[in-house]
Design a protein around this motif. Structure first.
Motif, PDB file in Angstrom:
ATOM      1  N   UNK A 136       0.829  -1.203   0.000  1.00  0.00           N
ATOM      2  CA  UNK A 136       0.000   0.000   0.000  1.00  0.00           C
ATOM      3  C   UNK A 136       0.866   1.258   0.000  1.00  0.00           C
ATOM      4  N   UNK A 137       0.494   2.215  -0.810  1.00  0.00           N
ATOM      5  CA  UNK A 137       1.204   3.495  -0.826  1.00  0.00           C
ATOM      6  C   UNK A 137       0.937   4.283   0.453  1.00  0.00           C
ATOM      7  N   UNK A 138      -0.324   4.349   0.832  1.00  0.00           N
ATOM      8  CA  UNK A 138      -0.720   5.064   2.045  1.00  0.00           C
ATOM      9  C   UNK A 138      -1.092   4.022   3.097  1.00  0.00           C
ATOM     10  N   UNK A 139      -0.160   3.755   4.018  1.00  0.00           N
ATOM     11  CA  UNK A 139      -0.358   2.692   4.994  1.00  0.00           C
ATOM     12  C   UNK A 139      -1.554   2.977   5.909  1.00  0.00           C
ATOM     13  N   UNK A 140      -1.631   4.208   6.410  1.00  0.00           N
ATOM     14  CA  UNK A 140      -2.703   4.535   7.342  1.00  0.00           C
ATOM     15  C   UNK A 140      -4.061   4.461   6.664  1.00  0.00           C
ATOM     16  N   UNK A 141      -4.117   4.899   5.417  1.00  0.00           N
ATOM     17  CA  UNK A 141      -5.381   4.812   4.675  1.00  0.00           C
ATOM     18  C   UNK A 141      -5.781   3.351   4.502  1.00  0.00           C
ATOM     19  N   UNK A 142      -4.818   2.481   4.213  1.00  0.00           N
ATOM     20  CA  UNK A 142      -5.109   1.060   4.052  1.00  0.00           C
ATOM     21  C   UNK A 142      -5.625   0.477   5.358  1.00  0.00           C
TER      22      UNK A 142
ATOM     23  N   UNK B 260      -7.416 -10.728  11.818  1.00  0.00           N
ATOM     24  CA  UNK B 260      -6.082 -11.315  11.871  1.00  0.00           C
ATOM     25  C   UNK B 260      -5.526 -11.287  13.293  1.00  0.00           C
ATOM     26  N   UNK B 261      -5.803 -10.209  14.029  1.00  0.00           N
ATOM     27  CA  UNK B 261      -5.188 -10.032  15.342  1.00  0.00           C
ATOM     28  C   UNK B 261      -5.953 -10.746  16.459  1.00  0.00           C
ATOM     29  N   UNK B 262      -7.272 -10.682  16.470  1.00  0.00           N
ATOM     30  CA  UNK B 262      -8.041 -11.197  17.595  1.00  0.00           C
ATOM     31  C   UNK B 262      -7.896 -12.701  17.813  1.00  0.00           C
ATOM     32  N   UNK B 263      -7.876 -13.523  16.749  1.00  0.00           N
ATOM     33  CA  UNK B 263      -7.764 -14.969  16.991  1.00  0.00           C
ATOM     34  C   UNK B 263      -6.463 -15.389  17.666  1.00  0.00           C
TER      35      UNK B 263
ATOM     36  N   UNK C 259     -13.448 -16.816  11.694  1.00  0.00           N
ATOM     37  CA  UNK C 259     -14.458 -16.890  10.643  1.00  0.00           C
ATOM     38  C   UNK C 259     -14.742 -15.521  10.016  1.00  0.00           C
ATOM     39  N   UNK C 260     -14.451 -14.442  10.745  1.00  0.00           N
ATOM     40  CA  UNK C 260     -14.641 -13.105  10.170  1.00  0.00           C
ATOM     41  C   UNK C 260     -13.770 -12.952   8.930  1.00  0.00           C
ATOM     42  N   UNK C 261     -12.558 -13.467   9.005  1.00  0.00           N
ATOM     43  CA  UNK C 261     -11.656 -13.393   7.857  1.00  0.00           C
ATOM     44  C   UNK C 261     -12.245 -14.150   6.668  1.00  0.00           C
TER      45      UNK C 261
ATOM     46  N   UNK D 143      -9.406  -1.118   6.139  1.00  0.00           N
ATOM     47  CA  UNK D 143      -9.419  -2.572   6.327  1.00  0.00           C
ATOM     48  C   UNK D 143      -9.316  -2.911   7.816  1.00  0.00           C
ATOM     49  N   UNK D 144     -10.114  -2.199   8.628  1.00  0.00           N
ATOM     50  CA  UNK D 144     -10.086  -2.424  10.075  1.00  0.00           C
ATOM     51  C   UNK D 144     -10.554  -3.839  10.414  1.00  0.00           C
ATOM     52  N   UNK D 145     -11.611  -4.290   9.751  1.00  0.00           N
ATOM     53  CA  UNK D 145     -12.116  -5.635  10.040  1.00  0.00           C
ATOM     54  C   UNK D 145     -11.092  -6.709   9.680  1.00  0.00           C
TER      55      UNK D 145
END
Length: 266
Positions: free
Chosen positions: A78-84, A95-98, A108-110, A88-90
């Motif tokens: 991604x060019x703009x990391x923060x924008x990405x 990725x992090x919660x499991x 399963x959200x993924x 893509x918060x979900x």
């Protein structure tokens, strides 16, 4: 079937990310379906032996690791990391919660995010199919997740897949009988997610049904107007025919004009 093959719409602001998603789209979709199948097997087959259970668990974590690597690669490209990250918060949460053992069902959200990215672009134009497919997928995922989270708790009211399906149905439709309810923290997170998703799906479904009725009513009105116009035109033609027949009838019954008499002989 052409709609099912439609790739996600490219993001002109992130060409590298779009190119990566286009290359990995089919593979990630296959992994998502495989994950859902393996997870369902692990949850529903209560007689599975320790060795097979371990193998299924390893398979689930390996596939989850592939999802995490996919997110990391897209973030790297991604060019703009923060924008990405903001867009893509979900994906980040999935990725992090499991990593927390008590939240393992949230993997399963993924799966839902990947499948929606794959099929959503082609099916959103066919709202009924999209809403129906999304409802079934979310319902199945929620039933598996809440059963996985609840059935080992001593105070659980959801201990079978039938209980889970019934709870999912009453929750996603916002009926909420209260005879089945989650008691664990993970189960309540699944329930909160399902409630929010259920409200959104009901809103979309209601709007779709209302739009269908309005379309049918408008079509009926258009048909009535067209029929009325045709009737008016037919009446005008009948009136013209009557007028012509009247003229012809008057000509047929009118007496012949008198012939001039011959002059008397001189």
């Amino acid at each position: 079937m052409q709609h099912l093959k439609t790739a996600p719409k490219p993001d002109p602001a992130e060409p590298a990310v779009s190119a990566w998603e286009a290359r990995t789209d089919l593979a990630m979709t296959g992994l998502a379906l495989l994950f859902l199948g393996v997870y369902a097997w692990q949850v529903l087959d209560t007689d599975v032996g320790p060795g097979l259970h371990l193998a299924l668990e390893i398979a689930l974590w390996v596939i989850w690791a592939a999802f995490a690597a996919d997110y990391a690669m897209r973030l790297l490209l991604a060019r703009n990391k923060w924008r990405f990250v903001r867009r893509h918060v979900l994906d980040l949460l999935a990725v992090a919660l499991p990593m927390v053992r008590q939240l393992r069902a949230l993997r399963l959200i993924t799966v839902l995010r990947v499948l929606n990215r794959r099929f959503g672009a082609g099916l959103r134009g066919r709202v009924g199919i999209y809403v129906g497919g999304t409802t079934l997928l979310i319902g199945l995922a929620a039933s598996l997740a809440v059963l996985d989270a609840e059935r080992r708790h001593p105070d659980a009211t959801i201990t079978t897949f039938g209980d889970a399906l019934w709870w999912t149905l009453t929750t996603i439709t916002t009926v909420g009988y209260g005879d089945r309810y989650p008691v664990t923290a993970e189960g309540r997170i699944v329930a909160a997610t399902l409630m929010i998703g259920g409200i959104a799906l009901i809103g979309v479904a209601t709007g779709t049904i209302a739009s269908w009725f309005l379309e049918k009513i408008a079509g009926a009105e258009d048909t009535d107007q067209a029929t009325h116009a045709e009737v008016v035109a037919l009446r005008a033609e009948l009136a013209a025919l009557r007028a012509e027949l009247a003229v012809l009838n008057r000509g047929a019954v009118s007496p012949p004009s008198p012939q001039p008499s011959a002059p008397p002989p001189t």
